[in-house]
Every structure is written in C-alpha cells, then in structure tokens.
Design a protein around this motif. Structure first.
Motif, mmCIF file in Angstrom:
data_model
loop_
_atom_site.group_PDB
_atom_site.id
_atom_site.type_symbol
_atom_site.label_atom_id
_atom_site.label_comp_id
_atom_site.label_asym_id
_atom_site.label_seq_id
_atom_site.Cartn_x
_atom_site.Cartn_y
_atom_site.Cartn_z
ATOM 1 N N LEU A 223 0.849 -1.195 0.000
ATOM 2 C CA LEU A 223 0.000 0.000 0.000
ATOM 3 C C LEU A 223 0.883 1.244 0.000
ATOM 4 O O LEU A 223 1.784 1.372 0.832
ATOM 5 C CB LEU A 223 -0.908 0.012 1.242
ATOM 6 C CG LEU A 223 -1.679 1.324 1.486
ATOM 7 C CD1 LEU A 223 -2.624 1.644 0.329
ATOM 8 C CD2 LEU A 223 -2.467 1.248 2.799
ATOM 9 N N PHE A 224 0.603 2.154 -0.950
ATOM 10 C CA PHE A 224 1.314 3.429 -1.026
ATOM 11 C C PHE A 224 0.312 4.530 -0.686
ATOM 12 O O PHE A 224 -0.696 4.672 -1.378
ATOM 13 C CB PHE A 224 1.879 3.656 -2.430
ATOM 14 C CG PHE A 224 2.896 2.614 -2.815
ATOM 15 C CD1 PHE A 224 4.243 2.837 -2.580
ATOM 16 C CD2 PHE A 224 2.492 1.398 -3.368
ATOM 17 C CE1 PHE A 224 5.189 1.864 -2.908
ATOM 18 C CE2 PHE A 224 3.421 0.424 -3.696
ATOM 19 C CZ PHE A 224 4.773 0.654 -3.463
ATOM 20 N N VAL A 225 0.594 5.275 0.379
ATOM 21 C CA VAL A 225 -0.311 6.362 0.775
ATOM 22 C C VAL A 225 0.298 7.672 0.294
ATOM 23 O O VAL A 225 1.381 8.058 0.754
ATOM 24 C CB VAL A 225 -0.501 6.395 2.316
ATOM 25 C CG1 VAL A 225 -1.449 7.525 2.708
ATOM 26 C CG2 VAL A 225 -1.003 5.052 2.822
ATOM 27 N N PHE A 226 -0.376 8.318 -0.649
ATOM 28 C CA PHE A 226 0.142 9.574 -1.206
ATOM 29 C C PHE A 226 -0.407 10.735 -0.398
ATOM 30 O O PHE A 226 -1.597 11.007 -0.410
ATOM 31 C CB PHE A 226 -0.223 9.690 -2.694
ATOM 32 C CG PHE A 226 0.550 8.711 -3.524
ATOM 33 C CD1 PHE A 226 0.108 7.401 -3.651
ATOM 34 C CD2 PHE A 226 1.741 9.084 -4.129
ATOM 35 C CE1 PHE A 226 0.843 6.472 -4.376
ATOM 36 C CE2 PHE A 226 2.488 8.166 -4.857
ATOM 37 C CZ PHE A 226 2.038 6.857 -4.985
ATOM 38 N N GLN A 227 0.492 11.406 0.295
ATOM 39 C CA GLN A 227 0.093 12.457 1.232
ATOM 40 C C GLN A 227 0.442 13.842 0.694
ATOM 41 O O GLN A 227 1.547 14.063 0.226
ATOM 42 C CB GLN A 227 0.824 12.235 2.555
ATOM 43 C CG GLN A 227 0.690 13.381 3.543
ATOM 44 C CD GLN A 227 1.409 13.091 4.843
ATOM 45 O OE1 GLN A 227 0.897 12.405 5.708
ATOM 46 N NE2 GLN A 227 2.618 13.616 4.966
ATOM 47 N N ARG A 228 -0.522 14.735 0.795
ATOM 48 C CA ARG A 228 -0.235 16.132 0.454
ATOM 49 C C ARG A 228 -0.106 16.924 1.759
ATOM 50 O O ARG A 228 0.914 17.530 2.016
ATOM 51 C CB ARG A 228 -1.348 16.680 -0.439
ATOM 52 C CG ARG A 228 -0.975 17.940 -1.142
ATOM 53 C CD ARG A 228 -1.901 18.254 -2.285
ATOM 54 N NE ARG A 228 -3.255 18.562 -1.833
ATOM 55 C CZ ARG A 228 -4.201 19.017 -2.636
ATOM 56 N NH1 ARG A 228 -3.942 19.210 -3.923
ATOM 57 N NH2 ARG A 228 -5.400 19.279 -2.174
ATOM 58 N N THR A 229 -1.154 16.870 2.593
ATOM 59 C CA THR A 229 -1.074 17.508 3.911
ATOM 60 C C THR A 229 -1.326 16.421 4.954
ATOM 61 O O THR A 229 -2.323 15.711 4.862
ATOM 62 C CB THR A 229 -2.179 18.572 4.065
ATOM 63 O OG1 THR A 229 -2.196 19.394 2.909
ATOM 64 C CG2 THR A 229 -1.972 19.423 5.307
ATOM 65 N N GLY B 299 3.262 18.685 0.178
ATOM 66 C CA GLY B 299 2.269 19.729 -0.099
ATOM 67 C C GLY B 299 1.890 19.882 -1.559
ATOM 68 O O GLY B 299 0.938 20.584 -1.885
ATOM 69 N N ARG B 300 2.618 19.217 -2.472
ATOM 70 C CA ARG B 300 2.357 19.459 -3.892
ATOM 71 C C ARG B 300 1.294 18.536 -4.477
ATOM 72 O O ARG B 300 0.630 18.869 -5.438
ATOM 73 C CB ARG B 300 3.633 19.277 -4.716
ATOM 74 C CG ARG B 300 4.699 20.326 -4.494
ATOM 75 C CD ARG B 300 5.797 20.190 -5.540
ATOM 76 N NE ARG B 300 6.032 18.810 -5.948
ATOM 77 C CZ ARG B 300 6.802 17.950 -5.277
ATOM 78 N NH1 ARG B 300 7.416 18.325 -4.182
ATOM 79 N NH2 ARG B 300 6.972 16.710 -5.719
#
Ligand code: NDP
Length: 596
Positions: free
Chosen positions: A263-269, A401-402
C-alpha cells in the motif's frame, strides 16, 4: 531526504513560523480549479442492479423533497407528524441514507458519538452497538427510520431531478426528473446533501491509468473482494495506491494495509489523528437513561464543542476535550488571542506527540505530523491509522504539499519516481463550497424564469440559509448561509425541523406563497459577516482545504457564500426566535385572493 522535524519543543513563535511554511508549501494558484468531476463510469452507483426501470409518475403533492439523507428524511418525518403525508422524496441513490448509502468503504464509521449523531434514537429505542457507529449500522438505521415512519411509499429512488420551475400563476413548483416524472408541488425542499458530490484531483494523466481506479464513495467490492465488514480477499497480490489523508483515508488505510500486498499512501497535507477509544455500548447504561436524554446529550455535546463548557461533559471524548472551538476564534483582546493560540498549539502538540509515540520510523513519523491549527481541517480520531505505517507493506509517499505530479498508464509519479500500482483509490473528498446548483445537478428557475445560478451569480441571497428571494416556497437545507457544526446531524435535525415548521405554518394559516425579502437577506448577510469576521485572522493562517475554499482569494461571491461560523446553538436560536415570533418577519406572504 529526511524530513525536517523541528516540531518538538518549539516556542509559539517558532511554531507559528512552521505553520506558515507548511501553508506556503500547500498553496497553489489553481485553488478550487484543481479538482475534476467523476466521469459517468466512476460516478455510477455500484450498489444497485443495472437496468432498473419504472413508469413515470405524474402527480400533485404538497412537497417535493430532493434528497433522501437525514435532512430529507427528517423533514418528511416532521411533516408526517403534522398530518402532511402527500410528500415525494426524490433520491439519486437506490435507498435512503444519503452519505451512509454511498460511503461503504471498509472501515467507514461516524467520528461523532452515535448517541448524539443518530437522530431519534430515544423515540425508536434503538441502541447502537458501538460508541462510534459503523457505516453499515448507520445505513441499516436509516432504513429502519424509513420503515418506521412509512417513508418508502413516498420515495422515488435512482431518480435525478433534472429541472424545477416555479409557476407563478399556479403558485407551485413543477419538478421534472431523469425518469420523466412530472410532479407539481406547493413546496420544494432542497436537501441534496452537504458532502454528496465526489471530486477527483485534477492530476495530469489521470484518465490514462490502465489499472483499476475508484472513489471511496463508490467502493468496488467486486474488485477488492470482501465487503464493508468482511476482509478484502482479492487484494493479497495487489499493489494499491490511496490518494488522500483526510477523514476518509484515515479510516480506509488500516483496512487496505491488512489486505493488500503493498500500500502506497500519497500524502499532500498530513492529517491530524487523535485517540478514538472505540467501545461497545453498555445495555445497562442505555436502559438507565431518563426520558429526554438524547436531546440533552446532543445539546450538551454541541455546547462542549463550541466552548460553552457545560457543567458536565456528557460525551467526554476527543472532540469535547481537545477540539472544542471558542466560537470567538480570534478572541477580543490580544490576551485572549494569545491564550486561544496557546490552547490550539497545545492540542496539536498532543496530536504530534502521538505520532512519535506510535510510528517507529522517525522519518515517517516526522512526515506524518500535521502543522496546522486545530480548526483548519477536520481532525480525525482513529487508533489503527498511525500503527498501519509500522507495517512493512505500507509506504508513505510524502509529496510535501504538492500532490501527485502525474499519473501514467502504470502508476503514479512523485519527484520523478514512478510507483506502479494495480489499483488507485481516490480518497479525495467531496465538493462543499462549489455553487449549489452544480452540487444539486439541476438549476431551479424561480420568479420570471430566473435561474438560481443567475440570481446567485455574485453569491447567495437567503434568509437564514433557508428562504431565498426570487424562489418562493423553496426551502434550503445546506451550508450556504446556513449553520455549521461538528455534529452535522444536529444541524440537519434543526434545519429539517425549521423547514417543516415553515411549511406547516403556511398550510395552517392559508399562506400560499412565502418568499424572503431582499432587505432581510441583507440583514442576515451582515450577521454572517459579523460572526465570520471574528475568525478571519485564524482562518487566514490555515492550510488550504474545503473549509476555506482552498484559500482562494475571497471575491464578492465567496463573501456571500458563507456559513454561520458561530455556535450552532446560536444559529438555532436565530431560527427559533424567527419562527416563534407572532408574525413571520422579513418575508413576503401571499394568500389566495391577495392581489398579485
Ligand atoms: P477531504 O477533502 O477531507 O480529503 C481529501 C484528501 O485528498 C486530502 O488529504 C487532500 O490533500 C488529498 N488530495 C487531494 N488532491 C490531491 C493530490 N493531487 N495529491 C495528493 N493528495 C490529494 O475528503 P474526505 O473524504 O477525507 O473527508 C471529507 C469530509 O467528509 C470530512 O471532512 C468529514 O466532514 C466527512 N467525513 C466524515 C467522517 C465521519 O466520521 N463523520 C468520515 C469520513 C469523512 P489536502 O489535505 O492537502 O487537501
């Protein structure tokens, strides 16, 4: 690269600077334009059998209610109690329940205590099985409410309203639907939901992805295997990506972590995640509750989370102990401002410390810490989210953040690295502050054929967010110029009570038409501004989110499309005083026989 974890032990001034840095990372020039709509395929209801048909309905009723979630159901229930039963509820979904119909993702539950969240528990005598009810239980409860109050015969499911037009001569609304229904109604109630229109991030290449993809509110159990309460047995050989770390992702991540190969969790904030402490409910305690307990508890909870600090905190959980909001937010004096800021920083420091206590890898822990004020986004409460990052098959991809840079046919790209996956789960949220007609999916036309989109082109005009000039006999339940609260169902119950009371009073008093006066709408707007102004400084410093329309510059429209940001109890006070006063004020009324 190791994350810069300067959080621990920072002074208030240093923390303030850190918040500013994090806000800047996340600001983007496209604001609300960064989102895209779900394609027809992704928006399709996976929970109904395809091919449903029925004959069109042509009829006259007292009220058409658009939306079969709690707001629409409670309005119909209240009308029924007053003998008004010729009501039509039109609902896009295949059943009642609103958000609890759509959100069937694994792990879905309500983050507000079930005894204050679930409406009419005392009357129904239903005891939720856990303190924080699961989505399947809430969906079942919605159906129980519908059966108990005989709402099923009133419902048209799998039906979209396509048009609603005010007929001045007949003093009625004509409502048309996607199934060729033609319904004439004295009143039109717009209870289309607050979080019902799912959105996707407008990531370049999103439509090129060749694997499987869906939004969390359209979960595809055929693909994942299992069900809302069954383990997902088809993910064991799958690489899965989740985009988002909001309230939904926090509940989904632990479930997918258990089932997927990777599982890859893509985080911005980073999200803020406090202690949940889920417990089964106690039948003895439930049996001991005295009549009137639910109303008392609901009000007590709202008092506690809006800083009124009742003598006893009945719910006593993360919301009431940590996340309460002083509705003055900014404070009146510099000392008050400083004190509120200190309390806010302390609450968030506790959340950040919790990350260090749970997440073993220091770099991952540093990246998971939220640096924003406690009212900038919805804080979450969960005990399995942070531990999921200790699993070897779970990887945090921090986009600083991007957001995700690009999607390719095979996967997702961040910082030039491609992450190939079989499945992308979009936990990317819902439209909240976009134009109401866009969220409703149709554009009502009022007096002289003027569309809502036209009348509100420069922002909304309403009295209390309920009645709108130019749209007689139309009653709104939405956040646009309406109230707001941690416990949405408290807000919806009070709004439903209010709109039902207006319709009931009109019928009793022989009023054919009720419509807000523009001057009263202006007065209401100045109330909204006065209350909103107090929190302005606080929200300016916030990281972008749907709470602040992605920090887009406030134009004339946004300055009108506000919610009442004071205490929900104060908002309810405005509604109650208005309806309890001897004559309706601030509205135009017409009775049969009155000159037009
Ligand atoms: P949110 O809008 O809160 O979260 C969307 C997530 O997607 C955010 O983390 C956002 O990042 C992320 N995102 C968006 N675009 C990108 C991108 N391009 N790349 C990477 N990440 C991206 O939606 P949710 O569905 O989580 O929650 C919506 C609301 O639903 C909640 O606030 C709550 O009110 C309600 N809810 C309530 C629950 C309850 O228990 N009562 C449970 C679940 C939801 P960023 O933060 O940077 O914008």
């Amino acid at each position: 690269m190791a994350a810069n974890d300067a959080g621990a032990g920072l002074s208030i001034e240093e923390l303030r600077q850190r918040y500013e840095i994090e806000q800047r990372k996340r600001l983007r020039s496209d604001g609300m334009a960064q989102w895209s709509e779900l394609s027809e395929e992704l928006d399709r209801d996976p929970f109904v059998e395809p091919g449903f048909t029925r004959a069109p309905v042509v009829e006259e009723v007292t009220a058409v209610i658009v939306g079969g979630g709690f707001a629409g159901m409670l309005t119909a229930i209240d009308l029924g109690r007053h003998g008004i039963t010729d009501v039509r509820i039109i609902e896009k979904a295949g059943d009642f329940g609103g958000t609890w119909y759509w959100n069937r993702y694994p792990g879905c539950m309500c983050d507000v205590e079930s005894f204050v969240y679930l409406p009419l528990l005392e009357e129904i005598g239903f005891m939720p099985s856990e303190h924080y009810a699961s989505a399947p239980e809430i969906f079942e409860y919605s159906k129980l409410l519908a059966r108990t109050f005989d709402l099923y015969p009133k419902a048209l499911f799998q039906t979209d309203v396509t048009d609603a037009a005010w007929d001045e001569e007949a003093m009625r609304w004509t409502v048309s639907t996607s199934r060729d229904d033609q319904i004439s109604a004295k009143f039109l109630v717009l209870a289309g939901g607050i979080l019902h229109k799912a959105k996707l991030p407008g990531i370049p290449g999103i439509e090129d992805f060749e694997g499987k993809a869906f939004h969390t509110s359209r979960w595809d159990y055929d693909y994942t295997g299992g069900g809302p309460t069954e383990p997902m047995d088809k993910l064991a050989d799958k690489r899965v990506a989740i985009i988002g770390t909001g309230a939904t992702a926090v509940q989904v991540v632990p479930q997918v972590a258990r089932a997927a190969k990777e599982l890859f969790v893509f985080q911005r904030t980073p999200g803020a995640v406090g202690v949940r402490n889920q417990q089964p409910t106690d039948p003895e305690w439930f049996a001991s509750l005295k009549p009137g307990w639910q109303r008392e508890r609901i009000i007590n909870f709202t008092q506690a989370v809006t800083g009124s600090q009742p003598e006893v905190d009945l719910v006593s959980d993360g919301w009431t102990e940590l996340m309460w909001v002083d509705t003055q937010l900014g404070g009146d004096t510099e000392e008050e401002v400083a004190e509120l800021e200190r309390i806010d920083f302390e609450a968030m420091e506790g959340i950040r410390r919790r990350v260090d206590e749970i997440v073993e890898d220091p770099d991952t822990a540093a990246r998971l810490k939220p640096y924003w004020g406690k009212h900038c986004k919805r804080v979450c409460f969960h005990d399995d989210y942070l531990p999921a990052f200790n699993r070897p098959n779970v990887h945090l991809v921090d986009t600083e953040g991007r957001g995700v840079d690009r999607i390719t046919p095979a996967g997702l790209v961040v910082d030039g690295v491609e992450y190939p996956v079989d499945l992308i789960i979009y936990a990317s949220g819902f439209e909240v502050t976009t134009d109401l007609h866009q969220r409703l999916g149709f554009d009502p036309t009022g007096v002289d054929g003027v569309a809502l989109s036209e009348r509100w082109a420069q922002g909304a005009h309403t009295l209390h967010g309920v009645l709108a000039s130019g749209f007689p006999n139309m009653l709104l339940i939405s956040l646009v110029q309406g109230g707001f609260g941690t416990n949405f169902s408290h807000l919806l119950s009070e709004s439903a009570k209010h709109v039902a009371a207006i319709m009931e009073a009109c019928i009793e008093q022989g009023i054919d038409v009720i419509e807000a006066e523009p001057v009263a709408e202006d007065e209401w707007l100045s109330v909204l501004h006065k209350v909103g102004f107090r929190g302005a400084r606080y929200f300016q410093a916030c990281t972008p989110s749907f709470y602040n329309s992605e920090q887009q510059a406030i134009d004339q429209r946004a300055a009108r499309n506000l919610t009442y940001t004071g205490s929900l109890l104060d908002y309810v006070g405005y509604l109650e005083r208005w309806r309890e006063a001897p004559d309706f004020t601030g509205v135009r009324l017409r009775r049969s026989g009155d000159p037009a």
